[in-house]
Scaffold this motif. Sequence first.
Motif, PDB file in Angstrom:
ATOM      1  N   GLY A   1       0.795  -1.213   0.000  1.00 55.48           N
ATOM      2  CA  GLY A   1       0.000   0.000   0.000  1.00 55.48           C
ATOM      3  C   GLY A   1       0.831   1.268   0.000  1.00 55.48           C
ATOM      4  N   GLY A   2       0.326   2.279  -0.705  1.00 54.50           N
ATOM      5  CA  GLY A   2       0.989   3.564  -0.780  1.00 54.50           C
ATOM      6  C   GLY A   2       2.003   3.703  -1.885  1.00 54.50           C
ATOM      7  N   VAL A   3       2.211   2.633  -2.674  1.00 60.03           N
ATOM      8  CA  VAL A   3       3.248   2.620  -3.699  1.00 60.03           C
ATOM      9  C   VAL A   3       2.698   3.107  -5.040  1.00 60.03           C
ATOM     10  CG1 VAL A   3       4.594   1.027  -5.153  1.00 60.03           C
ATOM     11  CG2 VAL A   3       4.735   0.878  -2.668  1.00 60.03           C
ATOM     12  N   THR A   4       3.536   3.847  -5.760  1.00 62.29           N
ATOM     13  CA  THR A   4       3.290   4.160  -7.171  1.00 62.29           C
ATOM     14  C   THR A   4       4.418   3.564  -7.990  1.00 62.29           C
ATOM     15  OG1 THR A   4       2.086   6.214  -6.731  1.00 62.29           O
ATOM     16  CG2 THR A   4       3.102   5.995  -8.889  1.00 62.29           C
ATOM     17  N   VAL A   5       4.057   2.746  -8.984  1.00 64.16           N
ATOM     18  CA  VAL A   5       5.027   2.223  -9.944  1.00 64.16           C
ATOM     19  C   VAL A   5       4.937   3.122 -11.174  1.00 64.16           C
ATOM     20  CG1 VAL A   5       5.734   0.248 -11.342  1.00 64.16           C
ATOM     21  CG2 VAL A   5       4.768  -0.115  -9.053  1.00 64.16           C
ATOM     22  N   GLY A   6       6.022   3.805 -11.485  1.00 61.66           N
ATOM     23  CA  GLY A   6       5.993   4.864 -12.480  1.00 61.66           C
ATOM     24  C   GLY A   6       5.802   4.392 -13.914  1.00 61.66           C
ATOM     25  N   ARG A   7       5.553   5.337 -14.771  1.00 65.20           N
ATOM     26  CA  ARG A   7       5.288   5.108 -16.185  1.00 65.20           C
ATOM     27  C   ARG A   7       6.409   4.278 -16.826  1.00 65.20           C
ATOM     28  NH1 ARG A   7       2.496   8.018 -20.388  1.00 65.20           N
ATOM     29  NH2 ARG A   7       3.583   7.898 -22.392  1.00 65.20           N
ATOM     30  N   SER A   8       6.026   3.167 -17.443  1.00 66.76           N
ATOM     31  CA  SER A   8       6.930   2.268 -18.175  1.00 66.76           C
ATOM     32  C   SER A   8       8.062   1.709 -17.326  1.00 66.76           C
ATOM     33  CB  SER A   8       7.488   2.954 -19.428  1.00 66.76           C
ATOM     34  OG  SER A   8       6.468   3.139 -20.390  1.00 66.76           O
ATOM     35  N   ALA A   9       7.908   1.732 -16.004  1.00 68.87           N
ATOM     36  CA  ALA A   9       8.875   1.042 -15.141  1.00 68.87           C
ATOM     37  C   ALA A   9       8.734  -0.467 -15.315  1.00 68.87           C
ATOM     38  CB  ALA A   9       8.649   1.427 -13.683  1.00 68.87           C
ATOM     39  N   LEU A  10       9.792  -1.188 -14.954  1.00 67.92           N
ATOM     40  CA  LEU A  10       9.768  -2.652 -15.016  1.00 67.92           C
ATOM     41  C   LEU A  10      10.243  -3.191 -13.672  1.00 67.92           C
ATOM     42  CD1 LEU A  10      10.952  -4.930 -17.904  1.00 67.92           C
ATOM     43  CD2 LEU A  10      11.483  -5.494 -15.543  1.00 67.92           C
ATOM     44  N   VAL A  11       9.400  -4.003 -13.030  1.00 66.47           N
ATOM     45  CA  VAL A  11       9.742  -4.634 -11.758  1.00 66.47           C
ATOM     46  C   VAL A  11      10.026  -6.102 -12.031  1.00 66.47           C
ATOM     47  CG1 VAL A  11       8.969  -5.158  -9.428  1.00 66.47           C
ATOM     48  CG2 VAL A  11       8.268  -3.003 -10.509  1.00 66.47           C
ATOM     49  N   GLN A  12      11.240  -6.530 -11.743  1.00 65.37           N
ATOM     50  CA  GLN A  12      11.659  -7.893 -12.047  1.00 65.37           C
ATOM     51  C   GLN A  12      11.017  -8.903 -11.101  1.00 65.37           C
ATOM     52  OE1 GLN A  12      15.957  -7.501 -11.885  1.00 65.37           O
ATOM     53  NE2 GLN A  12      16.072  -6.913 -14.043  1.00 65.37           N
ATOM     54  N   PRO A  13      10.993 -10.206 -11.505  1.00 66.14           N
ATOM     55  CA  PRO A  13      10.327 -11.225 -10.698  1.00 66.14           C
ATOM     56  C   PRO A  13      10.844 -11.293  -9.264  1.00 66.14           C
ATOM     57  CG  PRO A  13      10.840 -12.092 -12.877  1.00 66.14           C
ATOM     58  CD  PRO A  13      11.501 -10.754 -12.779  1.00 66.14           C
ATOM     59  N   LEU A  14       9.908 -11.612  -8.350  1.00 64.22           N
ATOM     60  CA  LEU A  14      10.199 -11.863  -6.938  1.00 64.22           C
ATOM     61  C   LEU A  14      10.653 -10.616  -6.180  1.00 64.22           C
ATOM     62  CD1 LEU A  14      12.055 -15.291  -7.290  1.00 64.22           C
ATOM     63  CD2 LEU A  14       9.663 -14.903  -6.684  1.00 64.22           C
ATOM     64  N   THR A  15      10.242  -9.453  -6.643  1.00 69.53           N
ATOM     65  CA  THR A  15      10.635  -8.209  -5.982  1.00 69.53           C
ATOM     66  C   THR A  15       9.549  -7.758  -5.011  1.00 69.53           C
ATOM     67  OG1 THR A  15      11.894  -7.497  -7.928  1.00 69.53           O
ATOM     68  CG2 THR A  15      11.299  -5.794  -6.342  1.00 69.53           C
ATOM     69  N   LEU A  16       9.951  -7.353  -3.801  1.00 69.37           N
ATOM     70  CA  LEU A  16       9.060  -6.695  -2.852  1.00 69.37           C
ATOM     71  C   LEU A  16       9.113  -5.201  -3.135  1.00 69.37           C
ATOM     72  CD1 LEU A  16       7.299  -6.356  -0.320  1.00 69.37           C
ATOM     73  CD2 LEU A  16       9.407  -6.424   1.037  1.00 69.37           C
ATOM     74  N   VAL A  17       7.974  -4.634  -3.550  1.00 67.41           N
ATOM     75  CA  VAL A  17       7.905  -3.207  -3.886  1.00 67.41           C
ATOM     76  C   VAL A  17       7.188  -2.499  -2.746  1.00 67.41           C
ATOM     77  CG1 VAL A  17       7.237  -1.511  -5.619  1.00 67.41           C
ATOM     78  CG2 VAL A  17       7.743  -3.865  -6.317  1.00 67.41           C
ATOM     79  N   ASN A  18       7.963  -1.872  -1.863  1.00 72.00           N
ATOM     80  CA  ASN A  18       7.381  -1.175  -0.718  1.00 72.00           C
ATOM     81  C   ASN A  18       7.747   0.306  -0.699  1.00 72.00           C
ATOM     82  OD1 ASN A  18      10.049  -1.374  -0.009  1.00 72.00           O
ATOM     83  ND2 ASN A  18       9.704  -2.664   1.797  1.00 72.00           N
ATOM     84  N   ARG A  19       8.174   0.798  -1.844  1.00 77.90           N
ATOM     85  CA  ARG A  19       8.443   2.225  -2.026  1.00 77.90           C
ATOM     86  C   ARG A  19       8.166   2.568  -3.484  1.00 77.90           C
ATOM     87  NH1 ARG A  19      13.431   2.559  -4.618  1.00 77.90           N
ATOM     88  NH2 ARG A  19      14.800   0.750  -4.368  1.00 77.90           N
ATOM     89  N   ASP A  20       8.045   3.848  -3.778  1.00 81.75           N
ATOM     90  CA  ASP A  20       7.739   4.269  -5.139  1.00 81.75           C
ATOM     91  C   ASP A  20       8.853   3.868  -6.103  1.00 81.75           C
ATOM     92  OD1 ASP A  20       5.408   5.395  -4.226  1.00 81.75           O
ATOM     93  OD2 ASP A  20       6.107   7.472  -4.354  1.00 81.75           O
ATOM     94  N   VAL A  21       8.431   3.565  -7.329  1.00 75.86           N
ATOM     95  CA  VAL A  21       9.355   3.226  -8.414  1.00 75.86           C
ATOM     96  C   VAL A  21       9.234   4.324  -9.462  1.00 75.86           C
ATOM     97  CG1 VAL A  21      10.019   1.504 -10.128  1.00 75.86           C
ATOM     98  CG2 VAL A  21       8.943   0.777  -7.972  1.00 75.86           C
ATOM     99  N   GLY A  22      10.330   4.932  -9.806  1.00 75.09           N
ATOM    100  CA  GLY A  22      10.309   6.035 -10.756  1.00 75.09           C
ATOM    101  C   GLY A  22       9.983   5.592 -12.174  1.00 75.09           C
ATOM    102  N   PRO A  23       9.603   6.525 -13.033  1.00 70.32           N
ATOM    103  CA  PRO A  23       9.326   6.203 -14.435  1.00 70.32           C
ATOM    104  C   PRO A  23      10.554   5.591 -15.112  1.00 70.32           C
ATOM    105  CG  PRO A  23       8.576   8.428 -13.907  1.00 70.32           C
ATOM    106  CD  PRO A  23       9.389   7.954 -12.737  1.00 70.32           C
ATOM    107  N   ASN A  24      10.322   4.567 -15.923  1.00 71.36           N
ATOM    108  CA  ASN A  24      11.349   3.955 -16.768  1.00 71.36           C
ATOM    109  C   ASN A  24      12.437   3.238 -15.979  1.00 71.36           C
ATOM    110  OD1 ASN A  24      12.327   3.358 -19.375  1.00 71.36           O
ATOM    111  ND2 ASN A  24      13.746   5.079 -19.326  1.00 71.36           N
TER     112      ASN A  24
END
Length: 202
Positions: free
Chosen positions: A155-178
């Motif tokens: 909760g609270g996370v933004t995954v930015g425009r055209s970002a790529l999150v690789q397998p098995l990643t814990l996303v607990n903070r925002d991810v910038g565009p691209n």
Amino acid sequence: MATAAERNPADSDVPVIDLSQAPGEGEAWNRPKWMIYLWSATELVLVTNPWQISSGLRTKALRAFGAKIGDGVIIRPRTRIKFPWNLEVGDRSWIGEGVWIHNQDQVTIGHDAVVSQETFITTGSHAHRKDMGLITRPVTIEDGAWVTSRCVVTGGVTVGRSALVQPLTLVNRDVGPNVVLGPPKADTKGRRFAVGARAEQP
């Protein structure tokens, strides 16, 4: 056999939260009980059901319960959606098999975005040092982003425009565009596209 307190007397001073008093669970429903139960049955038969192969039928069921689903969206079998009225998906996006969107708060997925197999998106947590009360925060996956298989997005996370999150990643903070983000510690691996480059057309 010695108890934990006997093995380490200081442990007896550590508090334990009475979970029967934890507030907030029903407050996240935002709908009457009959609709919650009706959606649970509909989800089981038409959305999560691995034998139900029609993406169009899943989309219609979700829309009927308040989800905002764009044109050309593909939703694979075994998908789970906690509350469809808290879901918005843009045109041409793909939701992979076994994705679980536990959206006690709003989940917004942009157009041409991908959430791959077995990924878990959750908007809820608990006040773990106080009363275990429910805390919800929205999740946004922006246009063109790709969250690959078996990731966890909190909760609270933004995954930015055209970002790529690789397998098995814990996303607990925002991810910038691209940005390309990957394990083991949600490290930035680089850029998905060269600056100024356009995605290749099929």
